[in-house]
Design an enzyme around this catalytic site. Structure first.
Site, PDB file in Angstrom:
ATOM      1  N   HIS A   1     -10.110   1.066   1.701  1.00 34.47           N
ATOM      2  CA  HIS A   1      -9.666   2.540   2.150  1.00 34.47           C
ATOM      3  C   HIS A   1     -10.870   3.407   2.251  1.00 34.47           C
ATOM      4  O   HIS A   1     -10.814   3.986   3.496  1.00 34.47           O
ATOM      5  CB  HIS A   1      -8.704   3.012   1.083  1.00 34.47           C
TER       6      HIS A   1
ATOM      7  N   CYS B   1       0.765  -1.146   0.087  1.00 40.95           N
ATOM      8  CA  CYS B   1      -0.046   0.010   0.046  1.00 40.95           C
ATOM      9  C   CYS B   1       0.773   1.291  -0.064  1.00 40.95           C
ATOM     10  O   CYS B   1       1.886   1.259   0.734  1.00 40.95           O
ATOM     11  CB  CYS B   1      -0.754   0.129   1.119  1.00 40.95           C
TER      12      CYS B   1
ATOM     13  N   HIS C   1      -9.062  -3.669  -2.416  1.00 44.45           N
ATOM     14  CA  HIS C   1      -7.945  -3.016  -1.437  1.00 44.45           C
ATOM     15  C   HIS C   1      -8.506  -1.540  -1.314  1.00 44.45           C
ATOM     16  O   HIS C   1      -8.467  -0.889  -0.134  1.00 44.45           O
ATOM     17  CB  HIS C   1      -6.635  -3.351  -1.967  1.00 44.45           C
ATOM     18  N   GLU C   2      -8.994  -1.190  -2.540  1.00 44.99           N
ATOM     19  CA  GLU C   2      -9.111   0.386  -2.384  1.00 44.99           C
ATOM     20  C   GLU C   2     -10.454   0.603  -1.859  1.00 44.99           C
ATOM     21  O   GLU C   2     -10.661   1.643  -1.090  1.00 44.99           O
ATOM     22  CB  GLU C   2      -9.067   0.912  -3.979  1.00 44.99           C
TER      23      GLU C   2
HETATM   24 ZN   LIG Z   1      -3.775   0.889  -0.218  1.00 47.01          ZN
END
Ligand SMILES: [Zn+2]
Length: 190
Positions: free
Chosen positions: A150, A104, A146-147
């Protein structure tokens, strides 16, 4: 314009982000800046909280992976996979969990295996505020998951076992204090 990427420890990375509408100020410029920032850091995904904004927006560009022979079978799809996700909502995650060694831009020098499900169904708006409901698998699903984490205030290290979490804790504390070497523009909380 290249924006500084917020490092682990920054409170904005823990926010549950909120939806935006078409009138969000300078949206197209922001998207452009996020692409530029991501490219300058050699990333394949970047979410708004990573540039300090708690809004449900992230960008993904998988074209760099198209060169990688590990993905030869989906190279064509990856080459053109450059997308903006606004107000995204994952509706469904299905299939077997598979491990991938994730990293990341907000957590430099840390890479760990994370298990995620194979396929997602996601609803989102593009940069022109056209609504889409799409199904993605393989690396496309992986990077979006993954995003998406966030914009929910979740980091990939949250998915690690408690043992692994203990092992990376020292590195995370160092990052939060700016005690890490990075070759892109970052902003550290302390
Ligand atoms: Zn990330």
């Amino acid at each position: 314009m290249i924006l500084p990427i917020r490092a682990f420890g920054d409170a904005v990375l823990r926010k549950t982000c909120h939806n935006i509408d078409q009138d969000y100020p300078d949206l197209h410029e922001l998207i452009q800046n996020m692409y530029e920032t991501m490219e300058s850091a050699h990333g394949i995904g970047l979410a708004a909280p990573q540039v300090g904004l708690d809004i449900r927006l992230f960008v993904v560009d998988l074209s760099p992976l198209a060169e990688d022979e590990d993905y030869a079978d989906i190279a064509e799809e990856l080459k053109n996979f450059k997308k903006v996700f606004i107000n995204a909502k994952i509706l469904e995650e299905t299939g077997d969990e598979w491990k991938f060694n994730e990293g990341c831009l907000s957590i430099p020098e840390v890479r760990e295996d994370v298990k995620r499900k194979e396929t997602i169904v996601i609803e989102y708006y593009d940069e022109n505020f056209v609504k889409h409901t799409d199904t993605f698998s393989d690396m496309r699903a992986r990077v979006i998951q993954h995003e998406y984490d966030h914009i929910e205030g979740i980091l990939f290290t949250d998915h690690l076992s408690s043992l692994k979490k203990k092992l990376v804790k020292g590195k995370l504390v160092k990052i939060a204090h700016g005690d890490v070497a990075v070759n892109y523009k970052m902003r550290f909380p302390k």
